[in-house]
Design a protein around this motif. Structure first.
Motif, PDB file in Angstrom:
ATOM      1  N   PRO A 197       0.791  -1.177  -0.040  1.00  0.00           N
ATOM      2  CA  PRO A 197      -0.092   0.018  -0.067  1.00  0.00           C
ATOM      3  C   PRO A 197       0.702   1.240   0.149  1.00  0.00           C
ATOM      4  N   GLU A 198       2.059   1.095   0.350  1.00  0.00           N
ATOM      5  CA  GLU A 198       3.138   2.422   0.423  1.00  0.00           C
ATOM      6  C   GLU A 198       3.597   2.779  -1.177  1.00  0.00           C
ATOM      7  N   SER A 199       3.255   1.716  -1.903  1.00  0.00           N
ATOM      8  CA  SER A 199       3.694   2.038  -3.318  1.00  0.00           C
ATOM      9  C   SER A 199       3.025   2.920  -4.428  1.00  0.00           C
ATOM     10  N   LEU A 200       2.058   3.252  -3.867  1.00  0.00           N
ATOM     11  CA  LEU A 200       0.977   3.828  -4.757  1.00  0.00           C
ATOM     12  C   LEU A 200       1.793   4.789  -5.889  1.00  0.00           C
ATOM     13  N   LYS A 211      -2.736   0.712   9.674  1.00  0.00           N
ATOM     14  CA  LYS A 211      -1.989  -0.065   8.407  1.00  0.00           C
ATOM     15  C   LYS A 211      -2.257   0.890   7.204  1.00  0.00           C
ATOM     16  N   SER A 212      -3.489   1.746   7.444  1.00  0.00           N
ATOM     17  CA  SER A 212      -4.037   2.443   6.216  1.00  0.00           C
ATOM     18  C   SER A 212      -3.231   3.846   6.194  1.00  0.00           C
ATOM     19  N   ILE A 213      -2.501   4.345   7.239  1.00  0.00           N
ATOM     20  CA  ILE A 213      -1.616   5.499   7.167  1.00  0.00           C
ATOM     21  C   ILE A 213      -0.833   5.812   5.837  1.00  0.00           C
ATOM     22  N   GLY A 214      -0.018   4.537   5.551  1.00  0.00           N
ATOM     23  CA  GLY A 214       0.773   4.782   4.421  1.00  0.00           C
ATOM     24  C   GLY A 214      -0.165   4.992   2.972  1.00  0.00           C
ATOM     25  N   LEU A 215      -1.130   4.478   2.820  1.00  0.00           N
ATOM     26  CA  LEU A 215      -1.659   4.693   1.808  1.00  0.00           C
ATOM     27  C   LEU A 215      -2.566   6.004   1.862  1.00  0.00           C
ATOM     28  N   LEU A 216      -3.085   6.472   2.760  1.00  0.00           N
ATOM     29  CA  LEU A 216      -3.569   7.603   2.929  1.00  0.00           C
ATOM     30  C   LEU A 216      -2.766   8.822   2.523  1.00  0.00           C
ATOM     31  N   GLU A 217      -1.516   8.604   3.029  1.00  0.00           N
ATOM     32  CA  GLU A 217      -0.383   9.636   2.766  1.00  0.00           C
ATOM     33  C   GLU A 217      -0.210   9.648   1.284  1.00  0.00           C
ATOM     34  N   GLN A 218      -0.365   8.509   0.619  1.00  0.00           N
ATOM     35  CA  GLN A 218       0.171   8.443  -0.906  1.00  0.00           C
ATOM     36  C   GLN A 218      -1.186   9.326  -1.414  1.00  0.00           C
TER      37      GLN A 218
END
Length: 808
Positions: free
Chosen positions: A140-143, A178-185
């Protein structure tokens, strides 16, 4: 022949792929259904090793190289089962897939089958959407790595890249932190998202961020925020971050950390962009219980402007604080004036040409914020001149000079409530540690009404730890003051100036500028609090170490406890010696002596009861007074020769397995009280019945307790126990213990829980009850054991209270 270095297909799939590569573009659309069915049949019978080899070959052909339209159609339409994210995310994956799709559809469009091309576009879009969703679920951190700069829109549910490839965000977002990384993306995509979808995406991010448990996510979010704040290019991202996580604007730890980083950046001369970022960040902490404005000023309060090479960042912070200054904050106005005065003096020493111009401009800007600006400017200049003299190497002012200065401050600043409010916070916040005594004395002189005392209490929530510490120091003094206005402080003549906070408060107490009453007849809160704290520290340390020492004999435990009391009182004696003013008399002295046991009569009857005094340390007596300390009277100790034989003791009363301690209090204060009384204490300890399991009862025989009560009503029981629930020793009247045993129908013990519910600590009993004369037996027969050593206690503790005239 395969190109050199290209991954090979497994043998079972190679015939199908060779047929695909040999199919002309005009026939590829019609043959795609057959290819899909054949590939599905191969997947059902393929081994894991064959599928892994086929996956590597498929990704290699999509990544680079010239491909026929049929080959690309096979890879993008039929081989979706091979495109799983087993490896690390491919940089620019979506852009590469879209490029291959456009190449294939462009070639197939020339065949004239527009309906089939439209169908294939839908199929390949679905495959690419599935591949991208799979990757985001796994990484999820690689969007941003996957999509790079591909334009997208958002309809409230899914992201659409180039209007065709969809990613359902609800499927790829993980639970909790766990959703923090994708929300930042996703937040990073906001600037490039079209206006029609940007607001929906921002609202989606805020709604999902609000569902994250704050305790679980705050630490991770703090690291992301401060990585942006300490980056010269992170200012815009920092603003968007706080907009998505508004709860962070009320996080005290974040505000304190930002202030600390700003202070450190100014100290080491960090980049100006970081200073601007941190000032902008602190300006957003404006909701209780945080205060970013005071956090920014706090970064300058302890700074050394003269040692700073570049005053530009300091000026920027002060300008920023002036621009965000709130109305009705006289303390902030005074602090700003003081900081500007220090900055002005440092600028003059460095030879900056605009020092005088800036000083006048700042005062003109602050004039609408305070009606008594001239008085505030006077105090700022006075403190900027006086406080540096307290530093190392400075010429410290004398006590008379300081007294006159405090009286002038009390006269000028005490005229109006607004001035007092500003000065109280200013002194507690901005005074350096070397001048803390004078600052606290000035505060006590300014606290005149109940409103002033409430303000001091409110400052316990101040962002500065220095203010909170000083407020706690002053609270005990203010709680003892009456409702009437306190008189201006009058300094005692002679003596040197105070050097510590405690000594300065002692000077104020001596002058009775603030009336301080005690809890006992001593009427001296200083002495009472000092005794209570000393006994409480020894008691807490003893209870904390009890689980390690409970196997020792009870007499040794009691000896250790009394030795701790003696040692602590000796330490208190050294502290109290610093509180004396030269030539000041000692109105009251307290003596503390510990003796161990009394010898029985010698067999030959030559001597009566010989006292065997065993010192518990280097000294046997500690004397301390409320405002003075007398020299310790060293008691003569007569030791018994090793060759002497002791006659066997024959006590007249049954003795329990515990240890008996007699506390003898002698008070001789002329014109007020003269008494000698004793309180007998039976000591019991709590045993273990297994490793870490304490007994539910204390062992105590009822007949021994009855015998003790027959001797005196001033009988108590001291229970030694581990810290359950607090680290203290339990003191209970013997008659109450007898009632507990009667209620529990016990002959040999008393319940631990019952004792805990009715007990008070040893410190409160010793100071409040015994020294306070609430207990004790004055009958002559209560001290009869002095003449009959057979009934003597194991320990004798003598407390003596002597008035000033009784010493001569």
């Amino acid at each position: 022949m395969l190109p050199t270095g290209e991954a090979a297909w497994p043998e079972s799939l190679r015939p199908l792929y060779e047929g695909v590569t040999g199919t002309p573009a005009a026939e590829a659309v019609a043959a795609s259904a057959h290819w899909r069915e054949s590939f599905a049949q191969w997947v059902r019978g393929a081994s894991l090793e064959e599928r892994t080899v086929a996956e590597l070959a498929a990704w290699a052909r999509l990544d680079s190289g010239e491909r026929t339209p049929g080959e690309l159609l096979f890879l993008l339409s039929s081989c979706g089962e091979l495109l799983w994210p087993y490896a690390a995310p491919h940089s620019g994956l979506l852009r590469r897939l879209l490029w291959r799709q456009e190449s294939m559809l462009g070639a197939l469009q020339d065949t004239g089958d527009s309906e089939g091309v439209t169908r294939l576009r839908r199929e390949t879009d679905a495959v690419m959407s599935t591949v991208l969703t799979r990757y985001l679920k796994r990484h999820p951190e690689s969007l941003l790595t996957l999509v790079e700069d591909t334009p997208c829109t958002f309809d409230g549910r899914a992201l659409r890249f180039q209007g065709s490839v969809e990613v359902d965000l609800k499927q790829v977002l993980g639970p909790g932190a766990k959703s923090i990384g994708l929300l930042e993306q996703l937040r990073a995509l906001l600037p490039t998202t079209p206006a029609e979808g940007r607001d929906k995406l921002a609202e989606f991010i805020r709604s999902r961020a609000a569902r994250i448990p704050w305790r679980e996510a705050s630490e991770v979010l703090a690291e992301r925020l401060f990585s942006l704040a300490t980056s010269p290019e992170g200012r815009s991202g920092m603003s968007g971050f706080l907009a998505c996580y508004p709860a962070g604007r009320r996080e005290p730890d974040w505000c304190a950390r930002a202030g600390m980083l700003l202070s450190r950046t100014l100290e080491v001369g960090g980049p100006a962009e970081v200073v601007e970022n941190l000032c902008e960040l602190l300006a957003r902490f404006d909701a209780p219980p945080v205060d970013g404005l005071r956090g920014a000023l706090g970064a300058l309060v302890g700074g050394d402007f003269e040692a700073t090479a570049d005053l530009g960042p300091v000026r920027f912070v002060l300008d920023h604080c002036q621009a965000t200054l709130r109305k009705g904050e006289p303390g902030l106005v005074l602090t700003l004036l003081w900081l500007e005065e220090r900055l002005f003096r440092a600028a003059v020493k460095k030879g900056l040409p605009d020092a005088f111009e800036r000083r006048g401009r700042v005062r003109a800007k602050l004039k609408p914020s305070a009606s008594e600006l001239a008085t505030l400017c006077w105090l700022a200049e006075e403190c900027a001149e006086l406080w540096p003299r307290f530093a190392a190497g400075g010429v410290r002012p004398g006590m008379d000079e300081l007294a006159a200065w405090r009286q002038e401050v009390a006269t000028r600043m005490g005229r109006k409530p607004m001035l007092r409010k500003a000065a109280i916070e200013f002194f507690l916040w901005c005074a350096p540690d070397a001048a803390s005594s004078e600052a606290e004395l000035a505060v006590l002189a300014l606290v005149r009404t109940a409103t002033d005392r409430r303000q001091v209490r409110k400052l316990k929530e101040h962002p500065s730890s220095r203010v909170r510490f000083r407020v706690r120091t002053l609270q005990s003094w203010l709680q003892g003051s009456g409702k009437s206005e306190a008189a201006p402080p009058v300094e005692p003549a002679g003596g040197s100036g105070p050097s510590t906070v405690t000594e300065a408060l002692r000077h104020l107490h001596v002058t009775r500028a603030v009336p301080l009453g005690g809890r006992t007849w001593l009427r001296d809160r200083d002495l009472e609090e000092l005794l209570l704290g000393a006994v409480g520290r020894v008691e807490a340390e003893f209870a904390t170490r009890y689980p390690e020492r409970f196997r020792e004999d009870t007499a040794e435990l009691v000896a250790g406890l009394l030795e701790g009391l003696r040692t602590e009182l000796e330490r208190v004696r050294a502290d109290l010696s610093a509180l004396l003013t030269q030539g000041q008399p000692a109105p009251l002295e307290i003596g503390f002596t510990v003796r161990r046991g009394l010898r029985p009569p010698e067999p030959d009857g030559e001597e009566g009861a010989r006292q065997d005094t065993v010192p518990l340390g280097p000294g046997v007596e500690a004397n301390l007074g409320s405002t003075a300390l007398a020299e310790p009277a060293v008691e003569a100790i007569r030791a018994t020769s090793p060759d002497e034989e002791l006659a066997p003791s024959a006590p007249s009363l049954p003795r329990s397995a515990g240890v008996e301690v007699a506390f003898v209090l002698k008070a001789d204060v002329d014109g007020f009280v003269r008494t000698e009384r004793v309180a007998v204490v039976q000591v019991m300890k709590l045993e273990q019945r297994g490793e870490g399991q304490w007994m539910p009862t204390f062992r105590l025989g009822r007949e021994h307790l009855d015998a003790l009560l027959c001797r005196t009503d001033a009988a108590f029981c001291l229970f030694l126990a581990p810290p359950i629930p607090r680290a203290e020793c339990w003191m209970v009247p013997a008659r109450t213990v007898r009632g507990l045993m009667e209620a529990q129908r016990s002959l040999s013990g008393v319940g631990r829980e019952g004792v805990r519910r009715v007990a008070r600590s040893l410190a409160w009993w010793l100071v409040g009850d015994l020294v306070g004369l609430w207990t004790g037996d004055e009958r002559p027969e209560a001290l009869a054991w002095e003449g009959t050593p057979r009934d003597a206690p194991d320990f004798v503790v003598e407390l003596s209270l002597l008035g000033q005239s009784s010493r001569h």
